[in-house]
Design an enzyme around this catalytic site. Structure first.
Site, PDB file in Angstrom:
ATOM      1  N   ASP A   5      78.499  38.254 -11.945  1.00 47.89           N
ATOM      2  CA  ASP A   5      78.691  36.817 -12.149  1.00 47.89           C
ATOM      3  C   ASP A   5      77.409  36.193 -12.699  1.00 47.89           C
ATOM      4  O   ASP A   5      76.319  36.784 -12.644  1.00 47.89           O
ATOM      5  CB  ASP A   5      79.072  36.136 -10.836  1.00 47.89           C
ATOM      6  CG  ASP A   5      80.435  36.588 -10.329  1.00 47.89           C
ATOM      7  OD1 ASP A   5      81.282  36.958 -11.172  1.00 47.89           O
ATOM      8  OD2 ASP A   5      80.642  36.597  -9.098  1.00 47.89           O
ATOM      9  N   HIS A  25      80.400  40.804 -17.602  1.00 46.99           N
ATOM     10  CA  HIS A  25      80.880  39.704 -16.780  1.00 46.99           C
ATOM     11  C   HIS A  25      82.076  40.104 -15.920  1.00 46.99           C
ATOM     12  O   HIS A  25      82.469  39.364 -15.015  1.00 46.99           O
ATOM     13  CB  HIS A  25      81.254  38.519 -17.668  1.00 46.99           C
ATOM     14  CG  HIS A  25      81.130  37.193 -16.983  1.00 46.99           C
ATOM     15  ND1 HIS A  25      80.758  37.062 -15.657  1.00 46.99           N
ATOM     16  CD2 HIS A  25      81.327  35.911 -17.434  1.00 46.99           C
ATOM     17  CE1 HIS A  25      80.743  35.785 -15.320  1.00 46.99           C
ATOM     18  NE2 HIS A  25      81.077  35.064 -16.388  1.00 46.99           N
TER      19      HIS A  25
END
Length: 474
Positions: free
Chosen positions: A449, A445
């Site tokens: 995204d 992450h």
């Protein structure tokens, strides 16, 4: 190599010595016998050179007026008088055909600096041929055989199983002539003029003195009674006996996989997104063409080739998933090397299908079959597993229904496939059974995204449910 023995004998002001100076023509043979012998006069000088036919062992003793013998240095003391002193210099060597050869660990790859000596395939005293494997070294990625550089007999091992070895590390000695196996060689004498003296018998042991009072008291002192055995209290758990447990050392591969997975958890910000795929169309396509596919290409048509092509399509639409973080930089890859996780008898390995975007279904299935066979045989090389930009793990072959795979560093994402299970689904307003598969995408992450991850997984779903999209590129 020279074997020079010098002895000084005082006799009427003249010295007879053995030095380098003249040739072996000064030797005078005895009368013929089964063993040829030679003598030397008191003032004659003898010269022995390497390769001489008169040298039959590692060293010779040449004494004025006596025979040239082929006794070894260990028997030299038996030939000398107790009061004689012999100055000499020796250096051990082997015959031309019996020179010992060192067996060393070969170069194991650019990214591998050491390995673990897993096992010896031979024993001291065994005969080996040239290039015959005698040991096995386990590295972080592959298992490498250490081959014999020469034909001969294994003399000894200088390393132990479980040792950490590097390229060039000596692990064994091979005798080309087959001599000296299982024999520890005697240490050579040190220095040029080391004095070798005949060992003298040790003096008789002194009679034991009368024991002191303290010793007598210590002997008759009663022993302290041992304490009663400890009994566990009722609240303490009772552990099974150690005899029912087996402790096995972790393999190098298993240890490396554990370290890499732990490092991935400590470094990456892992997040997993899920989806489900209706496998009806793909299974019908496979059932219709599997026989023709096998007959033409020689391999079976499986699900993996479709998922590899679907992953390439998704990576082309979402390039960030094919990228990785390098310090403060992001590396975007313009190639699609797909790693495929394969279970092997020694642990999980991840060979790479290179340039998957240039391959068709048949090429992918052939490459997967080749890599899987090498993984089962333990013959995968460093090149087979180096690199890779994205990984696919198929836990469904073992019956996994759902899981969250862990990223294979330094990659940024991994796709998890699972088993196909028939479940009730609503299709056209009706509830019908459908073969369904859960898929999971674990991603870093920090770089990816949620939007890119969900769109990538959605592309996988669309392509697998309708394989014609791959032909039409829609």
């Amino acid at each position: 190599m020279l074997a020079i023995l010098r002895r000084k004998i005082a006799s009427e002001g003249s010295n007879a010595s053995c030095t380098i100076g003249q040739s072996l023509r000064t030797l005078r043979p005895f009368a013929s016998s089964a063993t040829r012998r030679y003598t030397a006069g008191s003032n004659e000088t003898l010269f022995l050179r390497r390769g001489s036919k008169y040298v039959q062992n590692f060293s010779c003793q040449i004494l004025p007026g006596t025979a040239v013998t082929s006794k070894s240095m260990r028997e030299l003391g038996c030939l000398l008088r107790e009061d004689s002193k012999l100055q000499g210099w020796t250096r051990s060597f082997s015959s031309v055909n019996g020179d010992p050869v060192d067996v060393v660990v070969p170069f194991m790859g650019e990214s591998i600096t050491d390995g673990t000596l897993a096992a010896f395939l031979k024993k001291p005293g065994d005969s080996v041929q040239i290039d015959e494997p005698i040991a096995r070294v386990e590295t972080d990625k592959v298992t490498i055989d250490v081959a014999s550089p020469e034909a001969g007999v294994i003399q000894k091992f200088v390393a132990k199983e479980g040792d950490t070895v590097e390229p060039g590390t000596k692990i064994a000695v091979i005798s080309k002539s087959g001599e000296g196996a299982n024999v520890t060689p005697a240490a050579p004498s040190e220095g040029l003029n080391a004095v070798i003296e005949t060992p003298k018998p040790s003096a008789p042991a002194e009679k034991e003195k009368n024991p002191s009072v303290e010793t007598v008291v210590a002997k008759v002192k009663p022993e302290t009674p041992s304490p009663a055995p400890y009994r566990a209290s009722a609240i303490e758990p009772i552990h099974p006996p150690k005899e029912r447990e087996i402790k096995v050392r972790m393999t190098r591969l298993r240890k490396t996989v554990a370290e890499r997975l732990k490092r991935a958890q400590d470094t990456f910000v892992l997040l997993t997104t899920f989806n489900e795929i209706d496998m009806t169309n793909l299974m019908n396509l496979r059932s219709e063409y599997k026989d023709a596919f096998l007959e033409k290409h020689g391999v079976k048509l499986g699900f993996m080739s479709t998922f590899v092509k679907a992953a390439v399509s998704g990576l082309q639409e979402q390039p960030v998933i094919n990228a990785s973080i390098d310090g403060d930089d992001i590396i975007y890859r313009n190639y699609f090397d797909i790693s495929v996780a394969v279970g092997s008898p020694k642990g999980l390995v991840v060979p790479v299908i290179r340039d998957a975007e240039k391959m068709n279904f048949a090429d992918i299935e052939k490459e997967i079959h080749r890599l899987a066979k090498k993984a089962r045989d333990g013959s995968l090389s460093i090149d087979d597993m180096a690199g890779g930009s994205f990984t696919i793990s198929n836990g469904g072959v073992y019956g996994s229904l759902l899981s969250t795979p862990i990223i294979n560093p330094p990659q940024s994402a991994i796709l998890g496939m699972h088993s196909v299970v028939s479940r009730p689904m609503v299709v056209g307003g009706s509830v019908v059974p459908r073969p369904m598969m859960y898929v999971a995408l674990t991603y870093d992450h920090r770089l990816i995204d949620g939007r890119e991850a969900v769109l990538f997984l959605r592309r996988i779903k669309d392509v697998v449910e309708d394989p014609c999209r791959l032909l039409l590129d829609v």
